[in-house]
Write an enzyme that holds these catalytic residues in place. Sequence first.
Site, PDB file in Angstrom:
ATOM      1  N   LYS A 203       0.825  -1.212   0.000  1.00  0.00           N
ATOM      2  CA  LYS A 203       0.000   0.000   0.000  1.00  0.00           C
ATOM      3  C   LYS A 203       0.864   1.269   0.000  1.00  0.00           C
ATOM      4  CE  LYS A 203      -3.986  -2.215   2.263  1.00  0.00           C
ATOM      5  NZ  LYS A 203      -4.951  -2.140   3.396  1.00  0.00           N
TER       6      LYS A 203
ATOM      7  N   ASN B  45      -2.053   0.319   6.708  1.00  0.00           N
ATOM      8  CA  ASN B  45      -1.487  -0.891   7.304  1.00  0.00           C
ATOM      9  C   ASN B  45      -0.627  -1.704   6.328  1.00  0.00           C
ATOM     10  OD1 ASN B  45      -3.528  -1.904   5.756  1.00  0.00           O
ATOM     11  ND2 ASN B  45      -4.703  -2.799   7.432  1.00  0.00           N
TER      12      ASN B  45
ATOM     13  N   ARG C 158      -1.810 -14.177   4.745  1.00  0.00           N
ATOM     14  CA  ARG C 158      -2.537 -13.477   5.814  1.00  0.00           C
ATOM     15  C   ARG C 158      -1.784 -13.577   7.148  1.00  0.00           C
ATOM     16  NH1 ARG C 158      -6.953 -10.164   4.469  1.00  0.00           N
ATOM     17  NH2 ARG C 158      -7.209 -10.247   6.717  1.00  0.00           N
TER      18      ARG C 158
ATOM     19  N   HIS D   5      -2.198  -5.390   1.554  1.00  0.00           N
ATOM     20  CA  HIS D   5      -3.478  -6.073   1.354  1.00  0.00           C
ATOM     21  C   HIS D   5      -3.178  -7.533   1.024  1.00  0.00           C
ATOM     22  CE1 HIS D   5      -7.443  -7.142  -0.269  1.00  0.00           C
ATOM     23  NE2 HIS D   5      -6.768  -7.797  -1.204  1.00  0.00           N
TER      24      HIS D   5
ATOM     25  N   GLU E  42      -9.455 -11.194  -7.391  1.00  0.00           N
ATOM     26  CA  GLU E  42      -8.538 -10.059  -7.197  1.00  0.00           C
ATOM     27  C   GLU E  42      -7.321 -10.149  -8.119  1.00  0.00           C
ATOM     28  OE1 GLU E  42      -9.710  -9.119  -2.533  1.00  0.00           O
ATOM     29  OE2 GLU E  42      -7.685  -9.830  -3.003  1.00  0.00           O
TER      30      GLU E  42
ATOM     31  N   TYR F  90     -12.312  -2.138  -3.813  1.00  0.00           N
ATOM     32  CA  TYR F  90     -12.818  -2.234  -2.440  1.00  0.00           C
ATOM     33  C   TYR F  90     -14.341  -2.134  -2.366  1.00  0.00           C
ATOM     34  CZ  TYR F  90      -8.281  -2.292  -0.067  1.00  0.00           C
ATOM     35  OH  TYR F  90      -7.046  -2.653   0.426  1.00  0.00           O
TER      36      TYR F  90
ATOM     37  N   PHE G 201     -15.469   3.466   6.794  1.00  0.00           N
ATOM     38  CA  PHE G 201     -14.101   3.827   6.429  1.00  0.00           C
ATOM     39  C   PHE G 201     -13.860   3.827   4.909  1.00  0.00           C
ATOM     40  CE2 PHE G 201     -14.017  -0.758   7.557  1.00  0.00           C
ATOM     41  CZ  PHE G 201     -13.569  -1.305   6.350  1.00  0.00           C
TER      42      PHE G 201
ATOM     43  N   THR H  79      -5.455  -6.869  10.838  1.00  0.00           N
ATOM     44  CA  THR H  79      -5.777  -5.589  10.191  1.00  0.00           C
ATOM     45  C   THR H  79      -5.318  -4.413  11.044  1.00  0.00           C
ATOM     46  OG1 THR H  79      -7.767  -6.676   9.329  1.00  0.00           O
ATOM     47  CG2 THR H  79      -7.669  -4.265   9.165  1.00  0.00           C
TER      48      THR H  79
ATOM     49  N   ARG I 130       2.443  -6.068   9.477  1.00  0.00           N
ATOM     50  CA  ARG I 130       1.679  -4.957  10.050  1.00  0.00           C
ATOM     51  C   ARG I 130       2.189  -4.562  11.429  1.00  0.00           C
ATOM     52  NH1 ARG I 130      -4.165  -6.962   7.616  1.00  0.00           N
ATOM     53  NH2 ARG I 130      -4.198  -5.580   5.803  1.00  0.00           N
TER      54      ARG I 130
HETATM   55  P1  ADP Z   1      -7.872  -6.725   5.758  1.00  0.00           P
HETATM   56  O1  ADP Z   1      -7.057  -5.793   4.872  1.00  0.00           O
HETATM   57  O2  ADP Z   1      -7.083  -7.174   6.954  1.00  0.00           O
HETATM   58  O3  ADP Z   1      -8.499  -7.869   4.999  1.00  0.00           O
HETATM   59  P2  ADP Z   1     -10.516  -5.499   5.788  1.00  0.00           P
HETATM   60  O4  ADP Z   1     -10.801  -6.270   4.538  1.00  0.00           O
HETATM   61  O5  ADP Z   1     -11.495  -5.629   6.911  1.00  0.00           O
HETATM   62  O6  ADP Z   1      -9.070  -5.851   6.377  1.00  0.00           O
HETATM   63  O7  ADP Z   1     -10.416  -3.950   5.450  1.00  0.00           O
HETATM   64  C1  ADP Z   1      -9.800  -3.511   4.269  1.00  0.00           C
HETATM   65  C2  ADP Z   1      -8.904  -2.347   4.581  1.00  0.00           C
HETATM   66  O8  ADP Z   1      -9.709  -1.253   5.040  1.00  0.00           O
HETATM   67  C3  ADP Z   1      -7.905  -2.574   5.735  1.00  0.00           C
HETATM   68  O9  ADP Z   1      -6.732  -3.254   5.329  1.00  0.00           O
HETATM   69  C4  ADP Z   1      -7.615  -1.144   6.146  1.00  0.00           C
HETATM   70  O10 ADP Z   1      -6.722  -0.489   5.228  1.00  0.00           O
HETATM   71  C5  ADP Z   1      -8.999  -0.507   6.015  1.00  0.00           C
HETATM   72  N1  ADP Z   1      -9.758  -0.577   7.285  1.00  0.00           N
HETATM   73  C6  ADP Z   1     -10.333  -1.682   7.833  1.00  0.00           C
HETATM   74  N2  ADP Z   1     -10.957  -1.385   8.987  1.00  0.00           N
HETATM   75  C7  ADP Z   1     -10.772  -0.061   9.182  1.00  0.00           C
HETATM   76  C8  ADP Z   1     -11.176   0.866  10.196  1.00  0.00           C
HETATM   77  N3  ADP Z   1     -11.886   0.467  11.256  1.00  0.00           N
HETATM   78  N4  ADP Z   1     -10.803   2.156  10.080  1.00  0.00           N
HETATM   79  C9  ADP Z   1     -10.086   2.573   9.003  1.00  0.00           C
HETATM   80  N5  ADP Z   1      -9.673   1.764   7.998  1.00  0.00           N
HETATM   81  C10 ADP Z   1     -10.009   0.466   8.085  1.00  0.00           C
HETATM   82 MG    MG Z   2      -9.900  -7.788   3.467  1.00  0.00          MG
END
Ligand code: ADP
Ligand code: MG
Length: 140
Positions: free
Chosen positions: A11, A114, A87, A117, A128, A51, A59, A93, A104
């Site tokens: 990212k 973070n 993962r 992805h 994807e 997304y 968010f 996350t 992370r």
């Molecule tokens: P992951 O990337 O671990 O699969 P998610 O799919 O739940 O997590 O979320 C996608 C992305 O959205 C996260 O990697 C992060 O960049 C952002 N994100 C997730 N939850 C939050 C939150 N509570 N506040 C701000 N950004 C968030």
């Molecule tokens: Mg995700």
Amino acid sequence: MAVENTLSIIKPDATKRNLTGLINAKFENAGLKIIAQKRMQLSKSMAEKFYEIHKNRPFYNNLVDFMISGPIIAQVLRGDNAVNLNRTIMGATNPQEAEEGTIRKEFAESIEANSVHGSDSLENAHVEIAFFFSDIELIY
Ligand code: ADP
Ligand code: MG
């Protein structure tokens, strides 16, 4: 265990801090092979589409703006159990909840910024990967 392909994205927070090599060393040290890779500037519509599943989350708009705030690296990782292994290497996350030694935990700036992805299922990995790459761009 089955050999799988999964989508990884480095990212903008990480490309900006010159962390692509340190991040990819973690994948390679764990036995994952980078079989496709491109550095890109996402457009807003691409980030929104990628997304889309999070469209109704509070968010979403900030996430899209963050993902277009600088270059990303889209890449395909291949190896045994690649979806779940990726993962695990990424960590939770929220970096405050991530295990020691994960990407992370070491590199993320916040729950949003973070650093990486990773596809969360084999089914989503297929979708994807196809979003960024054609089959002939995956070089085993
Ligand atoms: P992951 O990337 O671990 O699969 P998610 O799919 O739940 O997590 O979320 C996608 C992305 O959205 C996260 O990697 C992060 O960049 C952002 N994100 C997730 N939850 C939050 C939150 N509570 N506040 C701000 N950004 C968030
Ligand atoms: Mg995700």
